[in-house]
Design a protein around this motif. Structure first.
Motif, PDB file in Angstrom:
ATOM      1  N   THR A  82       0.844  -1.182   0.000  1.00 43.23           N
ATOM      2  CA  THR A  82       0.000   0.000   0.000  1.00 43.23           C
ATOM      3  C   THR A  82       0.886   1.240   0.000  1.00 43.23           C
ATOM      4  OG1 THR A  82      -1.638  -1.187   1.286  1.00 43.23           O
ATOM      5  CG2 THR A  82      -1.845   1.203   1.217  1.00 43.23           C
ATOM      6  N   VAL A  83       0.626   2.167  -0.923  1.00 39.88           N
ATOM      7  CA  VAL A  83       1.413   3.385  -1.028  1.00 39.88           C
ATOM      8  C   VAL A  83       0.570   4.570  -0.600  1.00 39.88           C
ATOM      9  CG1 VAL A  83       2.688   4.887  -2.603  1.00 39.88           C
ATOM     10  CG2 VAL A  83       2.781   2.410  -2.901  1.00 39.88           C
ATOM     11  N   GLY A  84       1.142   5.456   0.197  1.00 38.95           N
ATOM     12  CA  GLY A  84       0.442   6.682   0.579  1.00 38.95           C
ATOM     13  C   GLY A  84      -0.610   6.503   1.656  1.00 38.95           C
ATOM     14  N   GLY A  85      -0.639   5.347   2.289  1.00 41.32           N
ATOM     15  CA  GLY A  85      -1.558   5.151   3.406  1.00 41.32           C
ATOM     16  C   GLY A  85      -2.923   4.634   3.019  1.00 41.32           C
ATOM     17  N   PHE A  86      -3.118   4.280   1.739  1.00 44.30           N
ATOM     18  CA  PHE A  86      -4.421   3.791   1.297  1.00 44.30           C
ATOM     19  C   PHE A  86      -4.497   2.278   1.407  1.00 44.30           C
ATOM     20  CE2 PHE A  86      -3.754   7.740  -1.195  1.00 44.30           C
ATOM     21  CZ  PHE A  86      -4.769   8.473  -0.624  1.00 44.30           C
ATOM     22  N   GLY A  87      -5.715   1.764   1.455  1.00 43.07           N
ATOM     23  CA  GLY A  87      -5.907   0.336   1.642  1.00 43.07           C
ATOM     24  C   GLY A  87      -6.182  -0.414   0.361  1.00 43.07           C
ATOM     25  N   LEU A  88      -6.454  -1.724   0.495  1.00 44.10           N
ATOM     26  CA  LEU A  88      -6.654  -2.595  -0.657  1.00 44.10           C
ATOM     27  C   LEU A  88      -8.117  -2.958  -0.880  1.00 44.10           C
ATOM     28  CD1 LEU A  88      -3.729  -5.099  -0.033  1.00 44.10           C
ATOM     29  CD2 LEU A  88      -3.707  -3.089  -1.472  1.00 44.10           C
ATOM     30  N   THR A  89      -9.025  -2.291  -0.180  1.00 47.73           N
ATOM     31  CA  THR A  89     -10.431  -2.683  -0.225  1.00 47.73           C
ATOM     32  C   THR A  89     -10.992  -2.701  -1.642  1.00 47.73           C
ATOM     33  OG1 THR A  89     -10.724  -1.663   1.942  1.00 47.73           O
ATOM     34  CG2 THR A  89     -12.707  -2.181   0.697  1.00 47.73           C
ATOM     35  N   SER A  90     -10.718  -1.641  -2.387  1.00 48.98           N
ATOM     36  CA  SER A  90     -11.275  -1.534  -3.738  1.00 48.98           C
ATOM     37  C   SER A  90     -10.778  -2.661  -4.628  1.00 48.98           C
ATOM     38  CB  SER A  90     -10.896  -0.186  -4.353  1.00 48.98           C
ATOM     39  OG  SER A  90     -11.449   0.869  -3.607  1.00 48.98           O
ATOM     40  N   PHE A  91      -9.506  -3.058  -4.463  1.00 51.04           N
ATOM     41  CA  PHE A  91      -8.942  -4.095  -5.290  1.00 51.04           C
ATOM     42  C   PHE A  91      -9.526  -5.453  -4.914  1.00 51.04           C
ATOM     43  CE2 PHE A  91      -5.776  -1.488  -7.309  1.00 51.04           C
ATOM     44  CZ  PHE A  91      -5.633  -0.450  -6.417  1.00 51.04           C
ATOM     45  N   ALA A  92      -9.699  -5.681  -3.632  1.00 56.61           N
ATOM     46  CA  ALA A  92     -10.219  -6.965  -3.171  1.00 56.61           C
ATOM     47  C   ALA A  92     -11.653  -7.183  -3.620  1.00 56.61           C
ATOM     48  CB  ALA A  92     -10.112  -7.036  -1.655  1.00 56.61           C
ATOM     49  N   SER A  93     -12.407  -6.099  -3.794  1.00 57.04           N
ATOM     50  CA  SER A  93     -13.815  -6.228  -4.159  1.00 57.04           C
ATOM     51  C   SER A  93     -14.020  -6.441  -5.654  1.00 57.04           C
ATOM     52  CB  SER A  93     -14.578  -4.976  -3.718  1.00 57.04           C
ATOM     53  OG  SER A  93     -14.090  -3.828  -4.403  1.00 57.04           O
ATOM     54  N   GLY A  94     -12.923  -6.523  -6.402  1.00 60.74           N
ATOM     55  CA  GLY A  94     -13.041  -6.780  -7.830  1.00 60.74           C
ATOM     56  C   GLY A  94     -13.264  -5.535  -8.663  1.00 60.74           C
ATOM     57  N   GLU A  95     -13.139  -4.382  -8.073  1.00 62.71           N
ATOM     58  CA  GLU A  95     -13.329  -3.134  -8.796  1.00 62.71           C
ATOM     59  C   GLU A  95     -12.221  -2.939  -9.826  1.00 62.71           C
ATOM     60  OE1 GLU A  95     -13.283   1.514  -7.487  1.00 62.71           O
ATOM     61  OE2 GLU A  95     -14.425   0.113  -6.269  1.00 62.71           O
ATOM     62  N   LYS A  96     -12.548  -2.337 -10.949  1.00 59.90           N
ATOM     63  CA  LYS A  96     -11.565  -2.116 -11.995  1.00 59.90           C
ATOM     64  C   LYS A  96     -10.500  -1.127 -11.531  1.00 59.90           C
ATOM     65  CE  LYS A  96     -14.540  -3.077 -15.976  1.00 59.90           C
ATOM     66  NZ  LYS A  96     -15.117  -2.523 -17.222  1.00 59.90           N
ATOM     67  N   TYR A  97      -9.295  -1.295 -12.060  1.00 58.88           N
ATOM     68  CA  TYR A  97      -8.193  -0.415 -11.696  1.00 58.88           C
ATOM     69  C   TYR A  97      -7.361  -0.127 -12.949  1.00 58.88           C
ATOM     70  CZ  TYR A  97      -5.627  -4.832 -11.749  1.00 58.88           C
ATOM     71  OH  TYR A  97      -5.101  -6.033 -12.122  1.00 58.88           O
ATOM     72  N   LYS A  98      -6.533   0.904 -12.848  1.00 57.69           N
ATOM     73  CA  LYS A  98      -5.584   1.230 -13.906  1.00 57.69           C
ATOM     74  C   LYS A  98      -4.187   0.812 -13.454  1.00 57.69           C
ATOM     75  CE  LYS A  98      -8.183   5.129 -15.838  1.00 57.69           C
ATOM     76  NZ  LYS A  98      -8.148   6.576 -16.186  1.00 57.69           N
ATOM     77  N   LYS A  99      -3.455   0.220 -14.380  1.00 56.55           N
ATOM     78  CA  LYS A  99      -2.120  -0.284 -14.060  1.00 56.55           C
ATOM     79  C   LYS A  99      -1.065   0.501 -14.828  1.00 56.55           C
ATOM     80  CE  LYS A  99       0.659  -4.515 -14.584  1.00 56.55           C
ATOM     81  NZ  LYS A  99       0.641  -5.906 -15.089  1.00 56.55           N
ATOM     82  N   ILE A 100      -0.091   1.011 -14.083  1.00 56.80           N
ATOM     83  CA  ILE A 100       1.062   1.695 -14.660  1.00 56.80           C
ATOM     84  C   ILE A 100       2.309   0.894 -14.313  1.00 56.80           C
ATOM     85  CG2 ILE A 100       2.446   3.808 -14.693  1.00 56.80           C
ATOM     86  CD1 ILE A 100      -0.356   4.208 -15.831  1.00 56.80           C
ATOM     87  N   THR A 101       3.135   0.598 -15.304  1.00 58.69           N
ATOM     88  CA  THR A 101       4.367  -0.156 -15.078  1.00 58.69           C
ATOM     89  C   THR A 101       5.578   0.759 -15.210  1.00 58.69           C
ATOM     90  OG1 THR A 101       3.396  -2.234 -15.866  1.00 58.69           O
ATOM     91  CG2 THR A 101       5.804  -2.072 -15.891  1.00 58.69           C
ATOM     92  N   ILE A 102       6.461   0.699 -14.225  1.00 57.91           N
ATOM     93  CA  ILE A 102       7.710   1.448 -14.253  1.00 57.91           C
ATOM     94  C   ILE A 102       8.858   0.460 -14.401  1.00 57.91           C
ATOM     95  CG2 ILE A 102       9.200   3.093 -13.053  1.00 57.91           C
ATOM     96  CD1 ILE A 102       6.414   4.210 -13.751  1.00 57.91           C
ATOM     97  N   LEU A 103       9.632   0.591 -15.477  1.00 63.93           N
ATOM     98  CA  LEU A 103      10.831  -0.199 -15.685  1.00 63.93           C
ATOM     99  C   LEU A 103      12.046   0.693 -15.461  1.00 63.93           C
ATOM    100  CD1 LEU A 103       9.886  -2.099 -18.974  1.00 63.93           C
ATOM    101  CD2 LEU A 103       9.577  -2.860 -16.597  1.00 63.93           C
ATOM    102  N   HIS A 104      13.109   0.138 -14.875  1.00 62.09           N
ATOM    103  CA  HIS A 104      14.249   1.011 -14.626  1.00 62.09           C
ATOM    104  C   HIS A 104      15.571   0.264 -14.550  1.00 62.09           C
ATOM    105  CE1 HIS A 104      14.601  -0.014 -10.247  1.00 62.09           C
ATOM    106  NE2 HIS A 104      13.303  -0.201 -10.339  1.00 62.09           N
ATOM    107  N   THR A 105      16.635   1.015 -14.882  1.00 60.83           N
ATOM    108  CA  THR A 105      18.009   0.544 -14.794  1.00 60.83           C
ATOM    109  C   THR A 105      18.833   1.600 -14.062  1.00 60.83           C
ATOM    110  OG1 THR A 105      18.412   1.500 -16.984  1.00 60.83           O
ATOM    111  CG2 THR A 105      17.958  -0.856 -16.890  1.00 60.83           C
ATOM    112  N   ASN A 106      20.057   1.230 -13.679  1.00 59.54           N
ATOM    113  CA  ASN A 106      20.986   2.192 -13.089  1.00 59.54           C
ATOM    114  C   ASN A 106      22.402   1.657 -13.211  1.00 59.54           C
ATOM    115  OD1 ASN A 106      19.797   0.455 -10.642  1.00 59.54           O
ATOM    116  ND2 ASN A 106      21.912   0.989 -10.101  1.00 59.54           N
ATOM    117  N   ASP A 107      23.370   2.555 -13.278  1.00 63.90           N
ATOM    118  CA  ASP A 107      24.788   2.183 -13.287  1.00 63.90           C
ATOM    119  C   ASP A 107      25.115   1.108 -14.332  1.00 63.90           C
ATOM    120  OD1 ASP A 107      25.969   3.644 -10.728  1.00 63.90           O
ATOM    121  OD2 ASP A 107      23.998   2.853 -10.178  1.00 63.90           O
ATOM    122  N   VAL A 108      24.611   1.299 -15.530  1.00 66.41           N
ATOM    123  CA  VAL A 108      24.879   0.336 -16.599  1.00 66.41           C
ATOM    124  C   VAL A 108      26.352   0.395 -17.019  1.00 66.41           C
ATOM    125  CG1 VAL A 108      24.272  -0.360 -18.950  1.00 66.41           C
ATOM    126  CG2 VAL A 108      22.479   0.368 -17.378  1.00 66.41           C
TER     127      VAL A 108
END
Length: 305
Positions: free
Chosen positions: A18-44
């Motif tokens: 949980t980020v920012g203090g919010f809970g998982l209730t909406s996700f557990a109830s099957g409600e639709k959500y938006k997904k953002i993916t962050i890919l990252h590298t460092n010190d290549v």
């Protein structure tokens, strides 16, 4: 997680946070959500090719081609993806000695990186050397605490950039390590270093209050943590002293984390800090899920390339 295992099955086993203090209730109830993916590298560090089969530590691992294939498969799974780098793109193989960074920037552009910050080794050919390679970078460099006003780099580096993915507004700002005592003065010249905590607070104020961003990411090259100097500014210290940052993507200390570290910020809310080692051996992948009220939950994993 191994690359082959990832392609066969995604990171469903990674723990939800949980980020920012919010809970998982909406996700557990099957409600639709938006997904953002962050890919990252460092010190290549200019590692273009994979390690050879006889390498004692990383046989047949890494390489830009393998990373490109992995990134492509993830983007096909979720087109709402950002690809970021936390600095030290330069220095480490003959490719940099010969081409001066041109090849690194061209390949990152082919992989369609969205943004990168600047590491201390990116000054290894001086400001003029970095400036000369900038036309080859088809992505933005961001740094909020390096002031390049009196240098040839003036106007080429932004403090932050905002991305819109699937109706989610994402603010990304950059943060660099103190150069004095680490990099020869003649390499960075009149570049001015600004306090990371103060500048992070200013960036989050702008991105959260003025720009109304739903997700705020710090792209950092200040180091994960310094055990012998625990008060020295690092990603973990920065996380604890600030608010409204959801994710710090780190570099510099070559810290291999199997999954993001959960840190309490200055308000006591969860945020994430991640770093994936060095040399392009791993790719960080963090998925953020937003419910209809834009409450955030996340899961992350490090994937071996």
């Amino acid at each position: 997680m191994k690359r082959r295992e990832f392609i066969q099955q995604t990171s469903a086993s990674a723990a939800l946070v949980t980020v920012g203090g919010f809970g998982l209730t909406s996700f557990a109830s099957g409600e639709k959500y938006k997904k953002i993916t962050i890919l990252h590298t460092n010190d290549v560090h200019s590692h273009i090719d994979p390690f050879g089969p006889d390498d004692g530590r990383n046989p047949n691992q890494g390489g830009v081609a393998r990373r490109a294939s992995l990134i492509d498969s993830i983007r096909k799974e979720n087109p709402h993806t950002l690809l970021l780098d936390a600095g030290d793109i330069f220095q480490g193989t003959p490719y940099f000695n010969y081409y001066g960074g041109e090849l690194e920037f061209k390949l990152m552009s082919k992989l369609k990186y969205d943004a990168a910050t600047i590491g201390n080794h990116d000054f290894d050919n001086g400001l003029e050397g970095l400036f000369a390679q900038m036309p080859h970078a088809e992505f933005d460099f961001i740094s909020a605490n390096y002031d390049f006003s009196n240098t040839v780099m003036d106007g080429l580096v932004k403090p932050y950039k905002i991305f819109n993915k699937n109706g989610i507004k994402i603010g990304v700002f950059g943060m660099g390590i103190k150069l004095e005592g680490l990099v020869d003065k003649k390499m960075y010249k009149e570049t001015e270093y600004l306090d990371p905590v103060e500048m992070s607070q200013e960036m989050t104020r702008i991105l959260k209050e003025d720009e109304k961003c739903d997700l705020i990411i710090c792209l950092s090259h200040i180091g994960y943590y310094y055990k012998n100097s625990p008060d020295h500014i690092s990603d973990l210290v920065l996380a604890a002293k600030t608010k409204d940052i959801d994710l710090i993507i780190g570099g510099h200390t070559h810290t291999f984390l199997p999954k993001p570290t959960v840190v309490k910020n200055s308000l006591g809310n969860n945020m994430l800090v991640n770093q994936v080692g060095c040399f392009g051996l791993n790719l960080g992948k963090i998925d953020f899920y937003f419910d209809k009220n834009k409450n955030i939950t996340s899961e992350g994993v490090s994937i071996t390339v």
